[in-house]
Design a protein around this motif. Structure first.
Motif, PDB file in Angstrom:
ATOM      1  N   LEU A   1      22.662  44.306  36.810  1.00  0.00           N
ATOM      2  CA  LEU A   1      23.674  45.117  36.142  1.00  0.00           C
ATOM      3  C   LEU A   1      24.868  45.163  37.090  1.00  0.00           C
ATOM      4  CD1 LEU A   1      21.409  48.061  34.959  1.00  0.00           C
ATOM      5  CD2 LEU A   1      22.049  46.012  33.679  1.00  0.00           C
ATOM      6  N   MET A   2      25.945  44.502  36.702  1.00  0.00           N
ATOM      7  CA  MET A   2      27.102  44.367  37.591  1.00  0.00           C
ATOM      8  C   MET A   2      28.294  45.148  37.062  1.00  0.00           C
ATOM      9  SD  MET A   2      27.045  40.332  38.515  1.00  0.00           S
ATOM     10  CE  MET A   2      25.567  39.541  39.123  1.00  0.00           C
ATOM     11  N   ASP A   3      28.829  46.003  37.926  1.00  0.00           N
ATOM     12  CA  ASP A   3      30.094  46.674  37.648  1.00  0.00           C
ATOM     13  C   ASP A   3      31.174  45.846  38.333  1.00  0.00           C
ATOM     14  OD1 ASP A   3      28.946  48.832  36.245  1.00  0.00           O
ATOM     15  OD2 ASP A   3      28.444  49.820  38.137  1.00  0.00           O
ATOM     16  N   LEU A   4      32.093  45.313  37.544  1.00  0.00           N
ATOM     17  CA  LEU A   4      33.139  44.423  38.051  1.00  0.00           C
ATOM     18  C   LEU A   4      34.465  45.170  38.146  1.00  0.00           C
ATOM     19  CD1 LEU A   4      32.291  41.418  35.704  1.00  0.00           C
ATOM     20  CD2 LEU A   4      31.545  41.715  38.065  1.00  0.00           C
ATOM     21  N   ASN A   5      35.121  45.056  39.277  1.00  0.00           N
ATOM     22  CA  ASN A   5      36.443  45.639  39.486  1.00  0.00           C
ATOM     23  C   ASN A   5      37.372  44.532  39.962  1.00  0.00           C
ATOM     24  OD1 ASN A   5      35.546  48.415  39.109  1.00  0.00           O
ATOM     25  ND2 ASN A   5      34.533  48.175  41.081  1.00  0.00           N
ATOM     26  N   ALA A   6      38.460  44.319  39.251  1.00  0.00           N
ATOM     27  CA  ALA A   6      39.435  43.295  39.639  1.00  0.00           C
ATOM     28  C   ALA A   6      40.768  43.973  39.914  1.00  0.00           C
ATOM     29  CB  ALA A   6      39.585  42.256  38.535  1.00  0.00           C
ATOM     30  N   THR A   7      41.257  43.827  41.135  1.00  0.00           N
ATOM     31  CA  THR A   7      42.570  44.341  41.507  1.00  0.00           C
ATOM     32  C   THR A   7      43.487  43.140  41.652  1.00  0.00           C
ATOM     33  OG1 THR A   7      41.575  46.205  42.673  1.00  0.00           O
ATOM     34  CG2 THR A   7      43.872  45.684  43.197  1.00  0.00           C
ATOM     35  N   ILE A   8      44.511  43.112  40.813  1.00  0.00           N
ATOM     36  CA  ILE A   8      45.434  41.978  40.795  1.00  0.00           C
ATOM     37  C   ILE A   8      46.810  42.494  41.203  1.00  0.00           C
ATOM     38  CG2 ILE A   8      46.494  40.194  39.371  1.00  0.00           C
ATOM     39  CD1 ILE A   8      43.869  40.517  37.611  1.00  0.00           C
ATOM     40  N   ARG A   9      47.332  41.927  42.267  1.00  0.00           N
ATOM     41  CA  ARG A   9      48.642  42.321  42.791  1.00  0.00           C
ATOM     42  C   ARG A   9      49.632  41.236  42.386  1.00  0.00           C
ATOM     43  NH1 ARG A   9      46.687  46.278  45.949  1.00  0.00           N
ATOM     44  NH2 ARG A   9      44.671  45.946  46.919  1.00  0.00           N
TER      45      ARG A   9
ATOM     46  N   ARG B   1      36.546  33.533  50.884  1.00  0.00           N
ATOM     47  CA  ARG B   1      35.505  34.428  50.406  1.00  0.00           C
ATOM     48  C   ARG B   1      35.241  35.459  51.480  1.00  0.00           C
ATOM     49  NH1 ARG B   1      36.925  33.940  46.147  1.00  0.00           N
ATOM     50  NH2 ARG B   1      37.033  31.845  45.441  1.00  0.00           N
ATOM     51  N   CYS B   2      35.386  36.710  51.138  1.00  0.00           N
ATOM     52  CA  CYS B   2      35.140  37.805  52.071  1.00  0.00           C
ATOM     53  C   CYS B   2      33.828  38.460  51.667  1.00  0.00           C
ATOM     54  CB  CYS B   2      36.249  38.827  52.016  1.00  0.00           C
ATOM     55  SG  CYS B   2      37.874  38.139  52.338  1.00  0.00           S
ATOM     56  N   HIS B   3      32.858  38.462  52.558  1.00  0.00           N
ATOM     57  CA  HIS B   3      31.560  39.061  52.274  1.00  0.00           C
ATOM     58  C   HIS B   3      31.285  40.174  53.262  1.00  0.00           C
ATOM     59  CE1 HIS B   3      30.570  35.872  49.542  1.00  0.00           C
ATOM     60  NE2 HIS B   3      30.890  34.984  50.457  1.00  0.00           N
ATOM     61  N   LEU B   4      30.606  41.187  52.790  1.00  0.00           N
ATOM     62  CA  LEU B   4      30.154  42.250  53.696  1.00  0.00           C
ATOM     63  C   LEU B   4      28.692  42.087  53.957  1.00  0.00           C
ATOM     64  CD1 LEU B   4      32.057  45.302  52.252  1.00  0.00           C
ATOM     65  CD2 LEU B   4      32.609  43.924  54.237  1.00  0.00           C
TER      66      LEU B   4
ATOM     67  N   TRP C   1      49.849  32.756  35.696  1.00  0.00           N
ATOM     68  CA  TRP C   1      49.852  33.217  37.075  1.00  0.00           C
ATOM     69  C   TRP C   1      49.394  32.130  38.030  1.00  0.00           C
ATOM     70  CZ3 TRP C   1      46.907  38.439  36.128  1.00  0.00           C
ATOM     71  CH2 TRP C   1      47.756  39.318  35.463  1.00  0.00           C
ATOM     72  N   LYS C   2      49.984  32.137  39.200  1.00  0.00           N
ATOM     73  CA  LYS C   2      49.572  31.248  40.272  1.00  0.00           C
ATOM     74  C   LYS C   2      49.047  32.124  41.404  1.00  0.00           C
ATOM     75  CE  LYS C   2      51.148  27.600  43.292  1.00  0.00           C
ATOM     76  NZ  LYS C   2      52.274  26.749  43.665  1.00  0.00           N
ATOM     77  N   VAL C   3      47.850  31.845  41.857  1.00  0.00           N
ATOM     78  CA  VAL C   3      47.233  32.640  42.908  1.00  0.00           C
ATOM     79  C   VAL C   3      47.832  32.252  44.252  1.00  0.00           C
ATOM     80  CG1 VAL C   3      45.062  33.214  44.066  1.00  0.00           C
ATOM     81  CG2 VAL C   3      45.110  32.862  41.590  1.00  0.00           C
ATOM     82  N   VAL C   4      48.217  33.258  45.026  1.00  0.00           N
ATOM     83  CA  VAL C   4      48.744  33.054  46.368  1.00  0.00           C
ATOM     84  C   VAL C   4      47.959  33.940  47.333  1.00  0.00           C
ATOM     85  CG1 VAL C   4      51.065  32.386  45.620  1.00  0.00           C
ATOM     86  CG2 VAL C   4      50.551  34.786  46.011  1.00  0.00           C
ATOM     87  N   LEU C   5      48.072  33.656  48.596  1.00  0.00           N
ATOM     88  CA  LEU C   5      47.307  34.362  49.623  1.00  0.00           C
ATOM     89  C   LEU C   5      45.814  34.153  49.409  1.00  0.00           C
ATOM     90  CD1 LEU C   5      49.358  37.671  49.996  1.00  0.00           C
ATOM     91  CD2 LEU C   5      49.397  35.688  51.491  1.00  0.00           C
ATOM     92  N   ASP C   6      45.000  34.947  50.042  1.00  0.00           N
ATOM     93  CA  ASP C   6      43.555  34.778  49.969  1.00  0.00           C
ATOM     94  C   ASP C   6      42.953  35.691  48.907  1.00  0.00           C
ATOM     95  OD1 ASP C   6      43.725  33.027  52.073  1.00  0.00           O
ATOM     96  OD2 ASP C   6      43.209  34.522  53.589  1.00  0.00           O
ATOM     97  N   THR C   7      41.983  35.178  48.192  1.00  0.00           N
ATOM     98  CA  THR C   7      41.236  35.977  47.228  1.00  0.00           C
ATOM     99  C   THR C   7      39.975  36.472  47.906  1.00  0.00           C
ATOM    100  OG1 THR C   7      42.059  34.710  45.354  1.00  0.00           O
ATOM    101  CG2 THR C   7      40.006  35.920  45.034  1.00  0.00           C
ATOM    102  N   CYS C   8      39.730  37.768  47.805  1.00  0.00           N
ATOM    103  CA  CYS C   8      38.527  38.340  48.406  1.00  0.00           C
ATOM    104  C   CYS C   8      37.571  38.798  47.314  1.00  0.00           C
ATOM    105  CB  CYS C   8      38.877  39.517  49.300  1.00  0.00           C
ATOM    106  SG  CYS C   8      39.621  39.014  50.845  1.00  0.00           S
ATOM    107  N   CYS C   9      36.309  38.571  47.569  1.00  0.00           N
ATOM    108  CA  CYS C   9      35.259  39.005  46.651  1.00  0.00           C
ATOM    109  C   CYS C   9      34.198  39.730  47.478  1.00  0.00           C
ATOM    110  CB  CYS C   9      34.646  37.797  45.946  1.00  0.00           C
ATOM    111  SG  CYS C   9      33.311  38.230  44.817  1.00  0.00           S
TER     112      CYS C   9
ATOM    113  N   MET D   1      24.630  46.203  40.899  1.00  0.00           N
ATOM    114  CA  MET D   1      25.598  45.680  41.866  1.00  0.00           C
ATOM    115  C   MET D   1      27.006  46.129  41.508  1.00  0.00           C
ATOM    116  SD  MET D   1      24.399  41.691  42.240  1.00  0.00           S
ATOM    117  CE  MET D   1      25.858  41.290  43.196  1.00  0.00           C
ATOM    118  N   ARG D   2      27.834  46.197  42.536  1.00  0.00           N
ATOM    119  CA  ARG D   2      29.261  46.416  42.342  1.00  0.00           C
ATOM    120  C   ARG D   2      29.961  45.203  42.933  1.00  0.00           C
ATOM    121  NH1 ARG D   2      32.724  49.510  45.924  1.00  0.00           N
ATOM    122  NH2 ARG D   2      30.767  50.174  46.846  1.00  0.00           N
ATOM    123  N   VAL D   3      30.888  44.636  42.172  1.00  0.00           N
ATOM    124  CA  VAL D   3      31.641  43.457  42.602  1.00  0.00           C
ATOM    125  C   VAL D   3      33.118  43.819  42.575  1.00  0.00           C
ATOM    126  CG1 VAL D   3      32.213  41.053  42.086  1.00  0.00           C
ATOM    127  CG2 VAL D   3      29.895  41.908  41.634  1.00  0.00           C
ATOM    128  N   GLU D   4      33.792  43.605  43.700  1.00  0.00           N
ATOM    129  CA  GLU D   4      35.219  43.885  43.783  1.00  0.00           C
ATOM    130  C   GLU D   4      35.970  42.598  44.113  1.00  0.00           C
ATOM    131  OE1 GLU D   4      35.708  47.046  46.602  1.00  0.00           O
ATOM    132  OE2 GLU D   4      34.734  48.509  45.274  1.00  0.00           O
TER     133      GLU D   4
END
Length: 170
Positions: free
Chosen positions: A36-44, A167-170, A8-16, A120-123
């Protein structure tokens, strides 16, 4: 054994996005802060006239002290491997690890939570194209659950072929 994400080649911006969900006072004293991290990865995955969305989840437990470079490096390797298991391409995992560990230490400092347990939750959300499309046109996919979404429902007209990371941070 090669993972599908190796092609895979990453395109557009990756947000975390990182979220602190709880600070837990341990029953017995800890030597270091535990995350304790719950990791969620959404790959389009952009493919022909549709987008396949793969949603992968897992958890990881890390103990580190931001001032201990050796321990931080070990935990970074463990987190990187976990992200790769979630099908996050290796080209993204290094910068994501830095971002996630930085946010974890920031939560620890901001909430004065040293030697406590932080949940923590990481998306992670990213777009990829397949450099080696081997799954054919039958819609089979051997590396995760996906759903097919019409191209018109997503903003894929802005797809760039460069791998820019934001990097998108809240």
């Amino acid at each position: 054994m090669a993972l599908a994400s190796d092609y895979w080649k990453v395109v557009l911006d990756t947000c975390c996005h990182t979220y602190l969900e709880a600070i837990i006072e341990p029953e017995t004293p800890l030597l270091r802060t535990m995350f304790l991290m719950d990791l969620n990865a959404t790959i389009r995955r952009l493919h022909s006239n549709n987008v396949r969305i793969s949603e992968n989840q897992d958890s990881i437990e890390l103990q580190f002290n931001p001032n201990d470079n050796f321990l931080r490096e070990l935990q970074g390797v463990a987190l990187s491997k976990k992200l790769q298991e979630l099908q996050v391409p290796i080209e993204e995992s290094e910068s994501l690890v830095d971002t996630i560990l930085y946010r974890a230490s920031e939560f620890e400092w901001k909430y004065q939570a040293s030697r406590k347990i932080l949940r923590m939750r990481v998306e992670v959300d990213l777009y990829v194209i397949d450099d080696d499309d081997t799954d054919g046109a039958d819609g089979a996919c051997d590396y995760g659950v996906y759903r097919v979404v019409p191209e018109s429902t997503l903003p894929v007209e802005n797809v760039r072929t460069t791998a820019k990371v934001a990097r998108c941070h809240l």
